[in-house]
Enzyme design. Structure first.
Site, mmCIF file in Angstrom:
data_model
loop_
_atom_site.group_PDB
_atom_site.id
_atom_site.type_symbol
_atom_site.label_atom_id
_atom_site.label_comp_id
_atom_site.label_asym_id
_atom_site.label_seq_id
_atom_site.Cartn_x
_atom_site.Cartn_y
_atom_site.Cartn_z
ATOM 1 N N LYS A 50 0.792 -1.232 0.000
ATOM 2 C CA LYS A 50 0.000 0.000 0.000
ATOM 3 C C LYS A 50 0.830 1.291 0.000
ATOM 4 O O LYS A 50 0.401 2.313 -0.528
ATOM 5 C CB LYS A 50 -0.943 0.025 1.207
ATOM 6 C CG LYS A 50 -1.941 -1.124 1.260
ATOM 7 C CD LYS A 50 -3.206 -0.754 0.579
ATOM 8 C CE LYS A 50 -4.361 -1.741 0.649
ATOM 9 N NZ LYS A 50 -4.203 -3.041 1.255
ATOM 10 N N GLU A 110 -9.903 6.021 3.112
ATOM 11 C CA GLU A 110 -10.662 4.929 3.718
ATOM 12 C C GLU A 110 -9.670 3.824 4.052
ATOM 13 O O GLU A 110 -8.568 3.783 3.500
ATOM 14 C CB GLU A 110 -11.693 4.392 2.718
ATOM 15 C CG GLU A 110 -11.158 3.356 1.723
ATOM 16 C CD GLU A 110 -10.089 3.870 0.752
ATOM 17 O OE1 GLU A 110 -9.960 5.095 0.619
ATOM 18 O OE2 GLU A 110 -9.375 3.036 0.144
ATOM 19 N N SER A 142 1.866 -9.806 -0.755
ATOM 20 C CA SER A 142 1.429 -8.407 -0.663
ATOM 21 C C SER A 142 1.669 -7.765 0.693
ATOM 22 O O SER A 142 1.851 -6.559 0.782
ATOM 23 C CB SER A 142 -0.041 -8.291 -1.051
ATOM 24 O OG SER A 142 -0.848 -9.134 -0.257
HETATM 25 C C1 LIG Z 1 -5.121 -4.115 1.198
HETATM 26 C C2 LIG Z 1 -4.431 -5.376 1.020
HETATM 27 C C3 LIG Z 1 -4.801 -6.284 0.000
HETATM 28 C C4 LIG Z 1 -5.983 -6.084 -0.884
HETATM 29 O O1 LIG Z 1 -5.974 -4.952 -1.674
HETATM 30 P P1 LIG Z 1 -5.641 -4.971 -3.228
HETATM 31 O O2 LIG Z 1 -5.972 -3.604 -3.679
HETATM 32 O O3 LIG Z 1 -6.510 -6.019 -3.866
HETATM 33 O O4 LIG Z 1 -4.206 -5.295 -3.357
HETATM 34 C C5 LIG Z 1 -4.034 -7.413 -0.169
HETATM 35 N N1 LIG Z 1 -2.976 -7.685 0.636
HETATM 36 C C6 LIG Z 1 -2.621 -6.855 1.634
HETATM 37 C C7 LIG Z 1 -1.461 -7.223 2.496
HETATM 38 C C8 LIG Z 1 -3.329 -5.688 1.864
HETATM 39 O O5 LIG Z 1 -2.961 -4.868 2.864
#
Ligand SMILES: *Cc1c(COP(=O)(O)O)cnc(C)c1O
Length: 400
Positions: free
Chosen positions: A95, A117, A384
């Site tokens: 993010k 948000e 992620s």
């Molecule tokens: C917010 C988040 C997601 C989901 O959001 P996307 O916009 O689909 O990437 C996935 N993994 C993590 C670790 C997150 O913080």
């Protein structure tokens, strides 16, 4: 599907084929057009690119590693598995790539206040971090239910100087938090920039957010070519709104040999109201500024959603994903809560990496498909985010 046309999407009106667009109140049109104009000018500005690159390197920790998951590969007995380590970034997830990019745009536009948000709290933390770094006033809207299951991130945002506003309307999760942020923006648009946290919402957000996350796929491409001297066979990423997935996939879109799978949240299984897999029983509709696939009933009312991971618990998917699903370029599957929790455990025990519960959905998919793949094939999963924020929630379920 024409490759050069695909890579140039969205079109001038913000559409990815039939998806996307700008479904917003008149009062926001000017702000969105200003944002688009500023973004195009920033993209061409070498000073902007240099400053962003410097922050991504020294403040955020890029490039992130491409890590060979040796023991997971051995255990599953099929494809060679690599992990793109976005979990190692400052604040713990991908993010921050987008939050830093957008705050530089906000500063260019002369804004002094930031709103956002947040679902799992990762985007709220990334935004509060960027706001602290640049000295902006910051307000984060968060569903009251999410505030409870992500208490650690609420405390982090407050330490970073942000005001966290709980939203109790409706299901009190991400959708309601976006509604409140939009309401704030309409009222305060003169001095306020809204840092939207996924590849969602009205044009130009799906494009801007994707482009700020493209660095994930650009690095991955360079790193795998250096390590293996060839492109991967399969890329896997979890899909909430779709930002980590689209940033990871996009630089490979024109490489036909590279298959891609986005993994949605299957919750308790594909039963109405108990999951958040928009491509499993969803339909075309408009939600929060964009036309895309979403979960709604016969009257078009948005259905309840459920996922063990707050970050995937949203009724609509980013419009670009709907486009690639139609064209067949990206496949979509889902993992249930139980499968994600098993993936969370496996990666922790086998590789010494505790993933976010969102990310654990991608790991669950890897566990399903890797064993049947040839031993000389290459699979890369986008890690992620890290699981620190989820430890107490997972402990309640798994260690009880
Ligand atoms: C917010 C988040 C997601 C989901 O959001 P996307 O916009 O689909 O990437 C996935 N993994 C993590 C670790 C997150 O913080």
């Amino acid at each position: 599907m024409s490759n050069s046309a695909t890579i140039n999407l969205p079109d001038a009106s913000g559409h990815f084929g039939p998806y996307g667009g700008m479904f917003v109140p008149e009062t926001l049109m000017t702000a969105l057009q200003d944002l688009e104009r500023e973004y195009h000018s920033a993209r061409k500005d070498s000073e902007f690119r240099k400053e962003l690159g410097g922050l991504l390197a020294d403040f955020c920790g890029r490039p992130t590693a491409l890590y060979f998951a040796e023991r997971l590969t051995e255990k599953l007995g099929g494809a060679k598995i690599y992990l793109k380590r976005e979990d190692l970034l400052h604040t713990g997830a991908h993010k921050i790539n987008n939050a830093i990019g957008q705050i530089l745009l906000a500063r260019r536009m002369g804004k002094t206040r930031i709103i956002a948000e947040t679902g799992a709290g990762q985007h709220g933390v990334a935004t509060a971090t960027a706001a602290a770094r640049f000295g902006f006033e910051c307000t984060i809207y968060m569903g009251a239910v999410d505030m409870e299951r992500q208490a650690l991130n609420v405390a982090r945002m407050r330490f970073l100087g942000a005001k966290v506003v709980g939203v109790t309307a409706g299901q009190a999760t991400l959708k309601e938090a976006i509604n409140e942020a939009m309401r704030d923006w309409v009222t305060n648009v003169r001095n306020t920039h809204y840092i939207l946290g996924s590849a969602l919402g009205s044009h130009p957000y799906p494009m801007i957010v994707r482009d700020f996350h493209r660095v994930i796929g650009d690095e991955t491409r360079r790193q795998i070519l250096q390590r293996e001297e060839r492109l991967p066979d399969l890329l896997v990423a979890c899909v909430g709104g779709g930002s980590n997935a689209i940033g990871f996939f996009h630089p490979f879109i024109n490489d036909e040999s590279v298959k891609m799978t986005g993994v949605e949240a299957g919750g308790d299984g594909i039963v109405r109201g108990r999951h958040a897999a928009r491509f499993q029983g969803g339909k075309l509709g408009v939600l929060q500024g964009t036309k895309t696939w979403l979960l709604a009933d016969a009257d078009g009312q948005i259905e309840l959603t459920h996922s063990v991971s707050a970050g995937l618990d949203y009724a609509a998917i980013g419009p670009e994903h709907s486009y690639y699903r139609d064209s067949g370029r990206i496949d979509y599957d889902y993992a249930t809560d139980d499968e994600a929790l098993a993936g969370f455990r496996t990666l922790s025990e086998i590789e010494g990496i505790i993933p976010a519960l969102e990310t654990a959905h991608a790991i669950a998919h890897v566990i399903k498909v890797a064993p049947a793949m040839a031993k000389d094939s290459l699979l890369i999963a986008n890690l992620s985010g890290r699981g620190d924020k989820d430890v107490s929630q997972a402990a309640e379920i798994l260690l009880a």
